[in-house]
Write an enzyme that holds these catalytic residues in place. Sequence first.
Site, PDB file in Angstrom:
ATOM      1  N   ASP A  68     -30.055   7.274 -35.869  1.00 53.67           N
ATOM      2  CA  ASP A  68     -29.794   5.849 -36.059  1.00 53.67           C
ATOM      3  C   ASP A  68     -29.558   5.541 -37.533  1.00 53.67           C
ATOM      4  O   ASP A  68     -28.643   4.792 -37.892  1.00 53.67           O
ATOM      5  CB  ASP A  68     -30.975   5.036 -35.512  1.00 53.67           C
TER       6      ASP A  68
ATOM      7  N   GLU B 129     -27.099   8.679 -30.539  1.00 52.22           N
ATOM      8  CA  GLU B 129     -27.768   8.643 -31.843  1.00 52.22           C
ATOM      9  C   GLU B 129     -28.482   9.965 -32.114  1.00 52.22           C
ATOM     10  O   GLU B 129     -28.476  10.467 -33.252  1.00 52.22           O
ATOM     11  CB  GLU B 129     -28.766   7.487 -31.884  1.00 52.22           C
TER      12      GLU B 129
END
Length: 233
Positions: free
Chosen positions: A56, A128
């Site tokens: 992320d 992610e």
Amino acid sequence: MGRPSGKSQQRMEDAQRVVGHSFADTTLLDAALTHPSYAEESGDHTGYERLEFLGDAVLGLVVVEECYRRFPHLAEGVMTKIKIAVVSGTVLTAAAHELGLTPFILLGEGERRNAERGRASALENAFEAVVGAIYLDAGYEPAREFVLRTLGSRIVPEIALEEEHPKSALFELVQARGATAVFEIESSDGPPHDRIFSASVSVDGQLVGRGTGRSKKEAEMKAAAEALSRLNH
């Protein structure tokens, strides 16, 4: 843990072709494509939570850097909207599906029963996590190449003009007032395969919104929506 089976080796070979990166350490890719519920049930896999956390951050940096390079005349507020839109759950889920990650994600029994909702969340998180796995395996540049190859066409000003994103709208509102909004994940309850997150948002230290969701992003979106409602009235 034991030696990997022929089936798991084939899964990793096929997944690497889809991702477009040859891993020196395939356990990173295996973890990136393993839902925490499966890891808990199997006992011989690592789930993607830690890689998702890292990915992320790397993903956000790549998108922000690309905005800065591509659009030298765009204001910071517009670039913020682009970044928030590009890394939204909807966009990441679509990108993971288009890439072809779906068949490679290992889901626990509960998530398999809850097919549509569980798969969408898993696709977003796995995307992610794959970014994080590539970063750990080979460094920033290969991770950046993967992000731009899969999301580059979406990093355009027009994406900021689509349906208003609650977090983006909130940041714009508080910035116009000379204030600062801070989000916090307050808690997470339940087993890994059915976790509920609680988020809050404060403006200059004052609590203005709370929300819950099956992902951190969903909880923050709901907190932002509640904050907007309060601040606009």
